[in-house]
Design a protein around this motif. Structure first.
Motif, PDB file in Angstrom:
ATOM      1  N   GLY A 116       7.979  -5.036 -22.335  1.00  0.00           N
ATOM      2  CA  GLY A 116       8.196  -5.410 -21.092  1.00  0.00           C
ATOM      3  C   GLY A 116       9.650  -5.950 -20.907  1.00  0.00           C
ATOM      4  N   THR A 117       9.998  -6.661 -21.968  1.00  0.00           N
ATOM      5  CA  THR A 117      11.306  -7.113 -21.913  1.00  0.00           C
ATOM      6  C   THR A 117      12.574  -5.956 -22.134  1.00  0.00           C
ATOM      7  OG1 THR A 117      10.571  -8.874 -23.505  1.00  0.00           O
ATOM      8  CG2 THR A 117      12.902  -8.535 -23.324  1.00  0.00           C
TER       9      THR A 117
ATOM     10  N   THR B   9       7.572 -18.618 -14.848  1.00  0.00           N
ATOM     11  CA  THR B   9       7.436 -17.267 -15.461  1.00  0.00           C
ATOM     12  C   THR B   9       7.680 -17.139 -16.969  1.00  0.00           C
ATOM     13  OG1 THR B   9       7.963 -14.976 -15.229  1.00  0.00           O
ATOM     14  CG2 THR B   9       9.634 -16.330 -14.594  1.00  0.00           C
TER      15      THR B   9
ATOM     16  N   ALA C 236      11.468 -13.651 -20.331  1.00  0.00           N
ATOM     17  CA  ALA C 236      12.229 -12.530 -20.162  1.00  0.00           C
ATOM     18  C   ALA C 236      12.598 -11.993 -18.852  1.00  0.00           C
ATOM     19  CB  ALA C 236      11.414 -11.431 -20.689  1.00  0.00           C
ATOM     20  N   THR C 237      12.031 -12.594 -17.575  1.00  0.00           N
ATOM     21  CA  THR C 237      12.413 -12.350 -16.384  1.00  0.00           C
ATOM     22  C   THR C 237      13.834 -12.782 -15.997  1.00  0.00           C
ATOM     23  OG1 THR C 237      10.208 -12.877 -15.930  1.00  0.00           O
ATOM     24  CG2 THR C 237      11.394 -12.467 -13.797  1.00  0.00           C
TER      25      THR C 237
ATOM     26  N   ASP D 116       8.504  -7.687 -11.386  1.00  0.00           N
ATOM     27  CA  ASP D 116       8.144  -8.063 -12.787  1.00  0.00           C
ATOM     28  C   ASP D 116       6.645  -7.916 -12.885  1.00  0.00           C
ATOM     29  OD1 ASP D 116       7.122  -9.131 -15.169  1.00  0.00           O
ATOM     30  OD2 ASP D 116       8.707 -10.223 -15.562  1.00  0.00           O
TER      31      ASP D 116
ATOM     32  N   ALA E 212       4.566  -7.225 -15.604  1.00  0.00           N
ATOM     33  CA  ALA E 212       4.161  -7.404 -16.760  1.00  0.00           C
ATOM     34  C   ALA E 212       2.701  -7.728 -16.956  1.00  0.00           C
ATOM     35  CB  ALA E 212       5.007  -8.340 -17.769  1.00  0.00           C
ATOM     36  N   GLN E 213       2.344  -8.586 -15.901  1.00  0.00           N
ATOM     37  CA  GLN E 213       1.042  -9.094 -16.114  1.00  0.00           C
ATOM     38  C   GLN E 213      -0.092  -8.420 -15.090  1.00  0.00           C
ATOM     39  OE1 GLN E 213       1.538 -13.307 -15.594  1.00  0.00           O
ATOM     40  NE2 GLN E 213       2.582 -13.647 -17.505  1.00  0.00           N
TER      41      GLN E 213
ATOM     42  N   SER F 243       4.205  -4.486 -19.081  1.00  0.00           N
ATOM     43  CA  SER F 243       4.326  -4.735 -20.531  1.00  0.00           C
ATOM     44  C   SER F 243       2.981  -4.310 -21.120  1.00  0.00           C
ATOM     45  CB  SER F 243       4.439  -6.289 -20.900  1.00  0.00           C
ATOM     46  OG  SER F 243       4.078  -6.652 -21.874  1.00  0.00           O
TER      47      SER F 243
ATOM     48  N   LYS G 234      -2.317  -8.274 -22.583  1.00  0.00           N
ATOM     49  CA  LYS G 234      -2.258  -7.876 -21.367  1.00  0.00           C
ATOM     50  C   LYS G 234      -3.300  -7.114 -20.878  1.00  0.00           C
ATOM     51  CE  LYS G 234       2.030  -9.372 -20.505  1.00  0.00           C
ATOM     52  NZ  LYS G 234       2.382 -10.335 -21.360  1.00  0.00           N
TER      53      LYS G 234
HETATM   54  C1  LIG Z   1       5.750 -12.072 -16.719  1.00  0.00           C
HETATM   55  C2  LIG Z   1       6.353 -11.301 -17.990  1.00  0.00           C
HETATM   56  N1  LIG Z   1       7.585 -10.690 -17.957  1.00  0.00           N
HETATM   57  C3  LIG Z   1       7.931 -10.044 -19.097  1.00  0.00           C
HETATM   58  C4  LIG Z   1       7.084 -10.108 -20.123  1.00  0.00           C
HETATM   59  C5  LIG Z   1       7.862  -9.481 -21.573  1.00  0.00           C
HETATM   60  O1  LIG Z   1       7.107  -8.403 -21.835  1.00  0.00           O
HETATM   61  P1  LIG Z   1       6.859  -7.943 -23.421  1.00  0.00           P
HETATM   62  O2  LIG Z   1       6.332  -9.154 -24.191  1.00  0.00           O
HETATM   63  O3  LIG Z   1       6.337  -6.721 -23.721  1.00  0.00           O
HETATM   64  O4  LIG Z   1       8.427  -7.734 -23.882  1.00  0.00           O
HETATM   65  C6  LIG Z   1       6.040 -10.737 -20.351  1.00  0.00           C
HETATM   66  C7  LIG Z   1       5.391 -10.643 -21.513  1.00  0.00           C
HETATM   67  O5  LIG Z   1       4.629 -11.906 -21.923  1.00  0.00           O
HETATM   68  C8  LIG Z   1       5.702 -11.499 -19.213  1.00  0.00           C
HETATM   69  O6  LIG Z   1       4.401 -12.099 -19.069  1.00  0.00           O
END
Ligand SMILES: Cc1ncc(COP(=O)(O)O)c(C=O)c1O
Length: 381
Positions: free
Chosen positions: A59-60, A83, A86-87, A155, A157-158, A179, A184
């Protein structure tokens, strides 16, 4: 519930079919990105209603690729402070500047009134987060973005399977980033997906994912190795078939928690955005210590002693992270700071039985009696 009768925060168990799909790829020796990734992209895009989808390493990585595509040096991006890092950190890593916005205290999502106060001539993107699977008001954000000429990086990811006005959140926009990290709503190991309705942007992300290579050993931009492998994609393809049934259980569990907890003085569940269908990656409540007569830590300890796990997402806003304070100076965001102090996540995942979830409610009532010396005048569970 696990063997020790504990109710855990997540169940990360692949089905036999998912394991077999991974083993088939392992046996084939085709360990890199190939036809499984391409098929996963097509199937995921179809599922969420997006024009195209691009697999990537996490997700990053998805956020990094999206921001790299849209940002020029010093461009500003409006991000909610409440959040995962990574956002915002991927904005910085792409040469931009995250501008932290406060959140709505009930939905826990970006507050557009605060975002509006933070608009400058350098603001180019807004990055709303469908936090814990609660969809943002997509129409309000689109209107806001159009008013100020901003691009949107969602975003998600969730938020696998979350919908707004009946449409999957993956179907809206320039970029929607997912992600597949374990825990997840979909979990394949490490992995991510970027959905877009703009094929040109989709192609750009594909090139950036592989060192900006537009032809073999021919590089028209600089990029990364952010590829997913066919092993994760094969698991993802198989798991996509049960996403709806896993979501159904999460939603049933959340319904039991909502029914049981709404109305308890001092416990306030996250409010679902109107017209939206929550995907319940996390079920979080705010503990109001004066009303519930105990702190978050005391309640967590009480639950743990009775076999109910909890977690804190997140103990501080991103604007309070030492690295961002050092880089961008001190910011005050009252709703984010108050939520970070008092939020507590309860188990809601697809591996719980109805009895497990009822047990969580029961233990919270027990805690109410324990800390308050009375039952808050509510009916017993
Ligand atoms: C809101 C949010 N954005 C981005 C990510 C990043 O995803 P990843 O862990 O797959 O890099 C996460 C993961 O925990 C997240 O919860």
């Amino acid at each position: 519930m696990n063997k020790k009768n504990n109710i855990l925060m997540a169940e990360i168990k692949l089905t036999d079919a998912e394991v077999e799909a991974a083993v088939r790829v392992l046996r084939s020796g085709k360990l890199r990105q190939g036809k499984e990734c391409r098929a996963f992209e097509e199937e995921f895009a179809e599922k969420v209603g997006a024009k195209c989808a691009v697999t990537c390493a996490s997700g990053t990585a998805a956020l990094h690729l999206a921001y790299m595509t849209l940002l020029k040096p010093s461009d500003e991006v409006l991000v909610p402070s409440f959040t995962f890092i990574a956002t915002a950190s991927m904005v910085t890593m792409s040469g931009g500047k995250p501008v932290f916005c406060d959140i709505d205290p009930e939905t826990f999502l970006i507050d557009l009134r605060d975002a509006e106060r933070k608009i400058t001539s350098r603001t180019k993107v807004i990055s709303p987060v469908h936090l814990f699977g609660n969809p943002c008001d997509v129409e309000a954000i689109r209107k806001f973005a159009d008013k100020y000429g901003l691009k949107i990086v969602w975003d998600a990811a969730q938020a696998h399977g979350a919908t707004f006005k009946g449409k999957d959140v993956g179907s809206f926009g320039e970029f929607v980033c997912y992600s597949f990290y374990p825990s997840k709503n979909m979990f394949v190991g490490e992995g991510g997906m970027i959905c877009t309705n703009n094929s040109e942007l989709g192609n750009r992300v594909r090139y950036l994912r592989t060192h900006g290579q537009t032809d073999k050993y021919y590089h028209t931009m600089l990029g990364f190795n952010y590829r997913m492998t066919d092993v994760e994609a094969a698991i993802g393809r198989e798991q996509l078939k049960r996403l709806d049934s896993m979501l159904h259980i999460r939603r049933q569990n959340a319904e039991i928690l909502n029914r049981g907890l709404t109305g308890i003085q001092g416990i306030r569940p996250q409010k679902t955005t109107p017209n939206a269908c929550h995907a319940w990656h996390q079920y979080s409540v705010v503990i109001e210590p004066e009303d519930f007569r105990c702190t978050r830590a005391e309640l967590a300890k009480f639950l743990e002693a009775r076999g109910v796990a909890t977690n804190v997402h997140y103990p501080r806003g991103l604007h309070q992270q030492p690295i961002f304070e050092r880089m961008y100076g001190k910011v005050v965001l009252p709703n984010t700071e108050s939520l970070a102090k008092n939020i507590l996540a309860l188990p809601v995942h697809h591996g719980l039985s109805k009895a497990d979830v009822e047990r969580i409610v029961e233990v919270i009532y027990e805690a109410g009696r324990h800390f308050n010396g009375k039952t808050h005048g509510l009916s017993q569970v």
